[in-house]
Design a protein around this motif. Structure first.
Motif, mmCIF file in Angstrom:
data_model
loop_
_atom_site.group_PDB
_atom_site.id
_atom_site.type_symbol
_atom_site.label_atom_id
_atom_site.label_comp_id
_atom_site.label_asym_id
_atom_site.label_seq_id
_atom_site.Cartn_x
_atom_site.Cartn_y
_atom_site.Cartn_z
ATOM 1 N N LEU A 137 -3.725 2.606 2.457
ATOM 2 C CA LEU A 137 -3.426 4.003 2.744
ATOM 3 C C LEU A 137 -3.032 4.178 4.208
ATOM 4 N N ASP A 138 -3.699 3.438 5.097
ATOM 5 C CA ASP A 138 -3.304 3.495 6.505
ATOM 6 C C ASP A 138 -1.839 3.100 6.670
ATOM 7 N N SER A 139 -1.467 1.997 6.031
ATOM 8 C CA SER A 139 -0.086 1.530 6.160
ATOM 9 C C SER A 139 0.889 2.534 5.571
ATOM 10 N N ARG B 9 -9.652 12.369 -3.649
ATOM 11 C CA ARG B 9 -9.057 11.275 -2.859
ATOM 12 C C ARG B 9 -7.973 10.546 -3.637
ATOM 13 N N ARG B 10 -8.103 10.546 -4.973
ATOM 14 C CA ARG B 10 -7.080 9.877 -5.767
ATOM 15 C C ARG B 10 -5.767 10.648 -5.714
ATOM 16 N N ILE B 11 -5.867 11.956 -5.699
ATOM 17 C CA ILE B 11 -4.660 12.780 -5.566
ATOM 18 C C ILE B 11 -3.993 12.535 -4.222
ATOM 19 N N THR B 12 -4.784 12.516 -3.182
ATOM 20 C CA THR B 12 -4.195 12.308 -1.860
ATOM 21 C C THR B 12 -3.605 10.902 -1.745
ATOM 22 N N ALA B 13 -4.272 9.923 -2.350
ATOM 23 C CA ALA B 13 -3.735 8.565 -2.313
ATOM 24 C C ALA B 13 -2.382 8.510 -3.006
ATOM 25 N N MET B 14 -2.326 9.130 -4.173
ATOM 26 C CA MET B 14 -1.071 9.134 -4.919
ATOM 27 C C MET B 14 0.001 9.908 -4.154
ATOM 28 N N GLY B 15 -0.403 11.008 -3.550
ATOM 29 C CA GLY B 15 0.548 11.796 -2.780
ATOM 30 C C GLY B 15 1.099 11.016 -1.595
ATOM 31 N N LEU B 16 0.230 10.272 -0.937
ATOM 32 C CA LEU B 16 0.657 9.452 0.191
ATOM 33 C C LEU B 16 1.663 8.405 -0.259
ATOM 34 N N PHE B 17 1.344 7.750 -1.345
ATOM 35 C CA PHE B 17 2.234 6.745 -1.922
ATOM 36 C C PHE B 17 3.598 7.373 -2.195
ATOM 37 N N THR B 18 3.575 8.514 -2.835
ATOM 38 C CA THR B 18 4.818 9.184 -3.199
ATOM 39 C C THR B 18 5.633 9.566 -1.973
ATOM 40 N N GLU B 19 4.976 10.171 -1.005
ATOM 41 C CA GLU B 19 5.711 10.625 0.173
ATOM 42 C C GLU B 19 6.318 9.462 0.932
ATOM 43 N N ALA B 20 5.546 8.387 1.076
ATOM 44 C CA ALA B 20 6.072 7.229 1.802
ATOM 45 C C ALA B 20 7.276 6.657 1.075
ATOM 46 N N GLU B 121 13.869 -2.661 8.155
ATOM 47 C CA GLU B 121 13.056 -3.118 9.277
ATOM 48 C C GLU B 121 12.634 -1.933 10.148
ATOM 49 N N HIS B 122 13.565 -1.024 10.365
ATOM 50 C CA HIS B 122 13.297 0.073 11.290
ATOM 51 C C HIS B 122 12.303 1.089 10.736
ATOM 52 N N TRP B 123 12.417 1.381 9.447
ATOM 53 C CA TRP B 123 11.587 2.445 8.871
ATOM 54 C C TRP B 123 10.374 1.936 8.116
ATOM 55 N N PHE B 124 10.339 0.638 7.844
ATOM 56 C CA PHE B 124 9.280 0.148 6.980
ATOM 57 C C PHE B 124 8.593 -1.077 7.591
ATOM 58 N N THR B 125 9.179 -2.233 7.405
ATOM 59 C CA THR B 125 8.471 -3.459 7.769
ATOM 60 C C THR B 125 8.193 -3.546 9.266
ATOM 61 N N GLY B 126 9.113 -3.031 10.074
ATOM 62 C CA GLY B 126 8.931 -3.111 11.511
ATOM 63 C C GLY B 126 7.878 -2.162 12.056
ATOM 64 N N ARG B 127 7.419 -1.224 11.219
ATOM 65 C CA ARG B 127 6.412 -0.266 11.674
ATOM 66 C C ARG B 127 5.009 -0.862 11.657
ATOM 67 N N LEU B 128 4.861 -1.998 10.994
ATOM 68 C CA LEU B 128 3.525 -2.549 10.779
ATOM 69 C C LEU B 128 3.362 -3.880 11.499
ATOM 70 N N MET B 129 2.118 -4.164 11.909
ATOM 71 C CA MET B 129 1.817 -5.472 12.461
ATOM 72 C C MET B 129 1.975 -6.516 11.364
ATOM 73 N N PRO B 130 2.279 -7.747 11.743
ATOM 74 C CA PRO B 130 2.549 -8.775 10.726
ATOM 75 C C PRO B 130 1.438 -8.898 9.680
ATOM 76 N N ASP B 131 0.195 -8.953 10.124
ATOM 77 C CA ASP B 131 -0.862 -9.118 9.117
ATOM 78 C C ASP B 131 -1.090 -7.825 8.347
ATOM 79 N N GLN B 132 -0.841 -6.702 9.001
ATOM 80 C CA GLN B 132 -0.934 -5.420 8.298
ATOM 81 C C GLN B 132 0.109 -5.357 7.184
ATOM 82 N N LEU B 133 1.304 -5.846 7.506
ATOM 83 C CA LEU B 133 2.369 -5.858 6.506
ATOM 84 C C LEU B 133 2.035 -6.786 5.342
ATOM 85 N N SER B 134 1.536 -7.954 5.661
ATOM 86 C CA SER B 134 1.259 -8.896 4.568
ATOM 87 C C SER B 134 0.126 -8.380 3.683
ATOM 88 N N GLN B 135 -0.838 -7.681 4.286
ATOM 89 C CA GLN B 135 -1.893 -7.088 3.457
ATOM 90 C C GLN B 135 -1.341 -5.967 2.590
#
Lengths: 165, 165
Positions: A137-139, B9-20, B121-135
């Motif tokens: 969720l953080d990501s 919290r499940r609604i907010t999780a789903m909403g976060l997923f959707t918005e991202a 890269e600019h909007w997604f993968t590059g926003r996260l630290m390498p291990d954060q991205l792999s997780q």
DNA sequence: GCTCAACTATATCCTCAACAACTTTCCTCT
DNA sequence: AGAGGAAAGTTGTTGAGGATATAGTTGAGC
């Protein structure tokens, strides 16, 4: 320059994101269909249910969902036809009109929500360990904040301001 | 039973997923539009580009994307009209036909891909630290494997089998 | 007070994808 | 060999939703 370019890690990351999301929404959409609701209709209803007085201006609905105002017009048309929502004039600005959740709409939501929450738990949140979920969720929050079009605060201010009737 | 249910919290999780996801795809879709491609058209082209001989059966395309076979028929119609794809008969099964990436199609992809990768890269993968991205990708993989309709291996087997001409 | 720009909802036109019906081809069973 | 069913692809229909134009409303500047 040829083959490996199409298997770039960024492509696979995006593909993974897409597959996970579309698969999940397909499940959700299927269940909502058994209750006679589409995904966007559910989206509109839950946003109304969460709002003070269970009402939102059409424009605010459009800003909160991924639809244009003309799209919102038709969604609310459908929901009004089935009696889950009704339109109400805004007393302070005669250009605006509210979509208001009816009692039937709230009842429908209370029927649908428990199953909906179970579904999300079963296919999404429940699949991950608690800290794994919170890191996800953080990501997602990072990505959302990056790509979010602009301030939704302006629309929210308008809504509350018009609501003081 | 009323208010907090809609902020579960499940609604907010789903909403976060959707918005991202929707925000990200909106960015991607916008850039592809500047190259005269829609998201599904790009999806079809890249899957063709990744396939041996740059070709796939219509059915396999449908299985790999989120479209039905009739949807694929129309997408390939459009791509054929613009010359990026051509149809070719399958010599071993006269029911099947291939969609084949043309030279123009491959050229177009080579024009589009660098910018596309930069965007991700600019909007997604590059926003996260390498291990954060792999997780994140690990978690997305878990969800995807859970909600994935069924085995795509069957279709892949058919494709390669028909391909030995 | 009047004018003009911005805003809100709706109507119209168009694109696109799902669904179902259909044709052609393949396969299996007898 | 032939019948029946399954599979692949196309097409007509339906419906959702974006883009744009339109009508009504508001507010700011003169």
């Amino acid at each position: 320059m040829t083959e490996h370019l199409f298997d770039d890690r960024r492509i696979t990351a995006m593909g993974l994101f897409t597959e996970a999301f579309t698969g999940l929404t397909a499940r959700v959409s299927g269940q909502l269909a058994t209750h006679g609701l589409s995904l966007v209709e559910f989206e509109v209803l839950i946003r109304l249910a969460r709002s003070p007085r269970s009402q939102l201006r059409m424009t605010d609905l459009a800003a909160q969902t991924q639809l244009t105002t003309s799209g919102i017009t038709r969604v609310v048309d459908r929901l009004e036809r089935t009696g889950l929502v009704r339109r109400e004039a805004c007393p302070t600005d005669r250009r605006s009109s509210f979509a208001v959740l009816t009692d039937a709409g709230r009842t429908r939501m209370e029927e649908v929500l428990p199953g909906h929450l179970e579904l999300i738990e079963h296919w999404f949140t429940g699949r991950l360990m608690p800290d794994q979920l919170s890191q996800l969720l953080d990501s997602l929050r990072v990505v959302r904040d990056a790509v979010r079009p602009e301030a939704t605060s302006g629309a929210a201010r308008n809504a509350s301001e018009c609501e003081t009737r």
